[in-house]
Design an enzyme around this catalytic site. Structure first.
Site, short mmCIF file in Angstrom:
data_model
loop_
_atom_site.label_atom_id
_atom_site.label_comp_id
_atom_site.label_asym_id
_atom_site.label_seq_id
_atom_site.Cartn_x
_atom_site.Cartn_y
_atom_site.Cartn_z
N HIS A 181 0.83 -1.20 0.00
CA HIS A 181 0.00 0.00 0.00
C HIS A 181 0.86 1.26 0.00
O HIS A 181 0.66 2.17 -0.81
CB HIS A 181 -0.90 -0.04 1.24
CG HIS A 181 -1.76 1.15 1.46
ND1 HIS A 181 -3.11 1.16 1.22
CD2 HIS A 181 -1.47 2.39 1.94
CE1 HIS A 181 -3.62 2.33 1.53
NE2 HIS A 181 -2.64 3.11 1.98
N GLU A 182 1.85 1.30 0.90
CA GLU A 182 2.66 2.51 1.01
C GLU A 182 3.55 2.73 -0.20
O GLU A 182 3.79 3.87 -0.61
CB GLU A 182 3.50 2.46 2.29
CG GLU A 182 2.71 2.41 3.58
CD GLU A 182 1.69 3.53 3.71
OE1 GLU A 182 1.86 4.58 3.06
OE2 GLU A 182 0.72 3.34 4.46
N HIS A 224 1.71 4.68 -2.70
CA HIS A 224 1.81 6.13 -2.49
C HIS A 224 3.16 6.66 -2.98
O HIS A 224 3.23 7.72 -3.60
CB HIS A 224 1.65 6.47 -1.01
CG HIS A 224 0.29 6.25 -0.46
ND1 HIS A 224 -0.86 6.65 -1.11
CD2 HIS A 224 -0.12 5.67 0.71
CE1 HIS A 224 -1.91 6.35 -0.37
NE2 HIS A 224 -1.49 5.75 0.73
#
Length: 333
Positions: free
Chosen positions: A241-242, A245
């Protein structure tokens, strides 16, 4: 659409004009703001907030999007591709008694998780394990899953035993990252430490690299890596997920049900973050599609997260070309 999929791998062509066929219907007024981060929390309703300015406001997201469009002007008409591999450096910050000292084996498993996720393999594996009896969401995810083209290689590990840094990472984060970070814009630096009970991880955006290169990277709670003891969040998808980003993606619930959403055409609108593994969730009934619960850019449990879409893959490729390509350590394809 200026993006396309080639043999299952997401690529993109820089737009021929400044107008782009992503969700940009309503204009959000510009305002000056500090560099932001996006995070993942264990309980969306629990009050935990990410560091460094909090979650992105609509105007902050619009600013990042505008920066992307501006950078792509000089790449107009070019065939944009992801790098062949992204070098990964992991900085393990642990307590002096050994807590949080993540093993090399778990670190390699984390990179393996990234490679499976970014190749579309997680959704395919979920579909195979379901044996044709998966939920509607799992079946839809298998159809939507894209090979983003991004691959990762663990190139170095640093280890620092410091009780203060381990338990109060956020208080010392600028010093830690400035001291430990390696490489340049194309090097993924991951920091592991104890982030407390609610915060799972957070990341900087590629747009902020130029002004703050020594702060660029991803921070994750050490117990979220594969084999950790963080219940519901120990399969490694906090890092998945990170890194999304870090490659420019917003949460699937960015801007809620309001245009332009997360600026990706093929992810349905979502009013708020998902929690757990809900089925048939539709928080924006006036918009097409059910909530993207199984998307890696949501807040669902690790076991429910299965894929990125082709649109997300294209957007990551665009961010790479605009802000991270040309790196001497990132091997271009």
């Amino acid at each position: 659409m200026c993006g396309f999929a080639l043999t299952g791998v997401v690529a993109a062509t820089a737009p021929e004009s400044s107008e782009h066929a992503q969700r940009v219907g309503s204009t959000v007024p510009f305002e000056e703001c500090l560099p932001g981060t996006e995070a993942r929390v264990a309980d969306p309703g629990g009050g935990t907030r990410p560091p460094e300015g909090g979650e992105l406001t609509p105007s902050e997201a619009a600013r990042y999007h505008r920066q992307l469009r501006e950078e792509l002007v000089s790449l107009r008409g070019q065939d944009l591709q992801p790098p062949q591999t992204v070098p990964v450096v992991v900085h393990v910050v642990s307590a002096e008694d050994g807590r949080g000292d993540v093993s090399d084996e778990r670190l390699q498993k984390q990179v393996d998780v990234l490679n499976t996720a970014y190749s579309g393999g997680e959704a395919a594996a979920a579909a195979r394990s379901a044996g044709g009896t998966g939920t509607a969401a799992e079946e839809a995810a298998a159809e939507e899953a894209a090979d983003t083209g991004f691959r990762f290689e663990l190139t170095d590990v640093t280890r620092t035993a410091d009780d203060e840094w381990f338990t109060n990472f956020e208080e010392h984060r600028d010093t830690i990252r400035a001291k430990l970070r390696q490489g340049d814009a194309g090097t993924l630096n991951i920091y592991t430490a104890d982030l407390g009970p609610g915060l799972l991880g957070y990341s900087t955006f590629p747009q902020d690299y130029e002004e703050n290169p020594d702060q660029d990277g991803v921070v994750v709670a050490h117990d979220t890596l594969p084999g950790g003891d963080r219940e519901k969040f120990n399969l490694g998808h906090t890092t998945t997920h990170e890194v999304g980003h870090w490659l420019g993606l917003f949460h699937t619930f960015q801007n809620g049900c309001t245009d332009p959403g997360d600026y990706v055409d093929d992810t349905p609108y979502e009013r708020e973050a998902a929690s757990g593994c809900p089925e048939g969730r539709d928080t924006c009934p006036e918009q097409a599609g059910e909530d993207p619960v199984t998307n890696f850019m949501n807040y669902s449990d690790d076991a429910c997260m299965t894929h990125f879409t082709a649109g997300q893959g294209k957007r990551m490729v665009e961010h790479w070309a605009a802000f991270r390509a040309g790196s001497s350590q990132a091997r271009s394809g």
